[in-house]
Design a protein around this motif. Sequence first.
Motif, PDB file in Angstrom:
ATOM      1  N   LEU A  57       0.925  -1.385  -0.040  1.00  0.00           N
ATOM      2  CA  LEU A  57      -0.216   0.360   0.116  1.00  0.00           C
ATOM      3  C   LEU A  57       1.235   1.328   0.035  1.00  0.00           C
ATOM      4  O   LEU A  57       1.420   1.509  -0.326  1.00  0.00           O
ATOM      5  N   THR A  58       0.044   1.968   0.006  1.00  0.00           N
ATOM      6  CA  THR A  58       1.044   3.782   0.212  1.00  0.00           C
ATOM      7  C   THR A  58       1.624   3.466   1.756  1.00  0.00           C
ATOM      8  O   THR A  58       0.374   3.728   2.838  1.00  0.00           O
ATOM      9  N   ASP A  59       3.137   3.858   1.163  1.00  0.00           N
ATOM     10  CA  ASP A  59       3.188   3.699   3.289  1.00  0.00           C
ATOM     11  C   ASP A  59       3.431   5.440   3.432  1.00  0.00           C
ATOM     12  O   ASP A  59       3.097   6.491   2.762  1.00  0.00           O
ATOM     13  N   ILE A  60       2.937   5.913   4.825  1.00  0.00           N
ATOM     14  CA  ILE A  60       3.220   7.547   5.399  1.00  0.00           C
ATOM     15  C   ILE A  60       4.257   7.598   4.969  1.00  0.00           C
ATOM     16  O   ILE A  60       4.554   8.967   4.756  1.00  0.00           O
ATOM     17  N   GLU A  61       5.234   6.450   5.376  1.00  0.00           N
ATOM     18  CA  GLU A  61       6.436   8.040   5.203  1.00  0.00           C
ATOM     19  C   GLU A  61       6.754   8.086   3.780  1.00  0.00           C
ATOM     20  O   GLU A  61       8.064   9.198   3.757  1.00  0.00           O
ATOM     21  N   ASP A  62       6.218   7.229   2.754  1.00  0.00           N
ATOM     22  CA  ASP A  62       6.739   7.900   1.405  1.00  0.00           C
ATOM     23  C   ASP A  62       5.373   9.223   1.291  1.00  0.00           C
ATOM     24  O   ASP A  62       5.690   9.747   0.113  1.00  0.00           O
ATOM     25  N   ILE A  63       4.628   9.257   1.800  1.00  0.00           N
ATOM     26  CA  ILE A  63       3.901  10.791   1.737  1.00  0.00           C
ATOM     27  C   ILE A  63       4.773  11.729   2.236  1.00  0.00           C
ATOM     28  O   ILE A  63       4.599  13.062   1.290  1.00  0.00           O
ATOM     29  N   VAL A  64       4.861  11.841   3.297  1.00  0.00           N
ATOM     30  CA  VAL A  64       5.719  12.738   3.786  1.00  0.00           C
ATOM     31  C   VAL A  64       6.611  13.563   3.374  1.00  0.00           C
ATOM     32  O   VAL A  64       6.077  15.361   3.055  1.00  0.00           O
ATOM     33  N   PRO A  65       7.477  13.085   2.509  1.00  0.00           N
ATOM     34  CA  PRO A  65       8.340  14.051   2.222  1.00  0.00           C
ATOM     35  C   PRO A  65       7.683  15.280   0.553  1.00  0.00           C
ATOM     36  O   PRO A  65       8.199  16.008   0.586  1.00  0.00           O
ATOM     37  N   PHE A  66       6.482  14.314   0.043  1.00  0.00           N
ATOM     38  CA  PHE A  66       5.777  15.487  -1.012  1.00  0.00           C
ATOM     39  C   PHE A  66       5.188  16.561  -0.349  1.00  0.00           C
ATOM     40  O   PHE A  66       5.081  17.774  -1.390  1.00  0.00           O
ATOM     41  N   ILE A  67       4.638  16.012   1.083  1.00  0.00           N
ATOM     42  CA  ILE A  67       4.078  17.128   1.751  1.00  0.00           C
ATOM     43  C   ILE A  67       4.845  18.211   1.661  1.00  0.00           C
ATOM     44  O   ILE A  67       5.200  19.645   2.094  1.00  0.00           O
ATOM     45  N   ARG A  68       6.514  17.574   2.501  1.00  0.00           N
ATOM     46  CA  ARG A  68       7.321  18.360   3.018  1.00  0.00           C
ATOM     47  C   ARG A  68       7.820  19.367   1.897  1.00  0.00           C
ATOM     48  O   ARG A  68       7.997  21.158   2.169  1.00  0.00           O
ATOM     49  N   PHE A  69       7.717  18.908   0.650  1.00  0.00           N
ATOM     50  CA  PHE A  69       8.109  19.953  -1.272  1.00  0.00           C
ATOM     51  C   PHE A  69       7.383  21.030  -1.227  1.00  0.00           C
ATOM     52  O   PHE A  69       7.398  21.513  -1.013  1.00  0.00           O
ATOM     53  N   LEU A  70       6.166  20.578  -0.960  1.00  0.00           N
ATOM     54  CA  LEU A  70       4.830  21.426  -1.391  1.00  0.00           C
ATOM     55  C   LEU A  70       5.307  22.628  -0.319  1.00  0.00           C
ATOM     56  O   LEU A  70       4.581  23.520  -1.096  1.00  0.00           O
TER      57      LEU A  70
END
Length: 257
Positions: free
Chosen positions: A223-236
Amino acid sequence: MTDHSIRGKTVLIAGGAKNLGGLLARDLAAQGAKAVAIHYNTDATKPAADETVAAIKAAGADAFAFQADLTTAGASKKLFADAKAAMGSIDIAINTVGKVLKKPMVETSETEYDDMTAVNSKSAFFFLKEAGTNVSDNGKVCTLVTSLLGAYTPFYAAYAGTKAPVEHFTRAASKEFGKRGISVTAIGPGPMDTPFFYPAEGEDAVAYHRTAAALSDFSKTGLTDIEDIVPFIRFLVSDGWWMTGQTILVNGGYTTK
């Protein structure tokens, strides 16, 4: 030149006590945020909120927690006012609040629909409204949606359908707030490995979701792991500020758009 780094900034995260929101709160504190205010919904989540506050402080940032049911405009207004009073400013506002319902349209009650609308659409609208009033010039705003916005599927009409308006809210807000240098984005993860996911899905559906993304074999859960989403939000909400008015699907190839 405007500083778009996270260091020294103040952050408000709705739904910031646990899961993705909690990890994001810890991450932004570790990135040098000056203060992080987290929102949580019910008394049952207070222990998680307290743990996240402690972790933020351990990372060297000030931390605050506020309880609220954000399905009313007044609650969003108060949350922003309380967070701003506590931190002095709000430079970054992130809304991770959402509710999942998987059910055929013909079985969905009016009460269920109204509840989904209140949580997924109404709360997002008024969070963005308050962000437009309270976020500092050159600030950042990001809302969590869902990759189902790029899917052709049954059973998620009430969930994806009540998240869909956030795409337009994001576009409108980015136009309206852009004159103050504020960027506004939405990010749509794929099915995430959190406690919110499993109650809505049967065993067959979970098995499907674990293999549906192009990169599923390289995820620890499929599945999508939350650890893989955090860097995208951090970048945005930092160096990615030039991207605004967009809904970004981040899901390892689960859906495209």
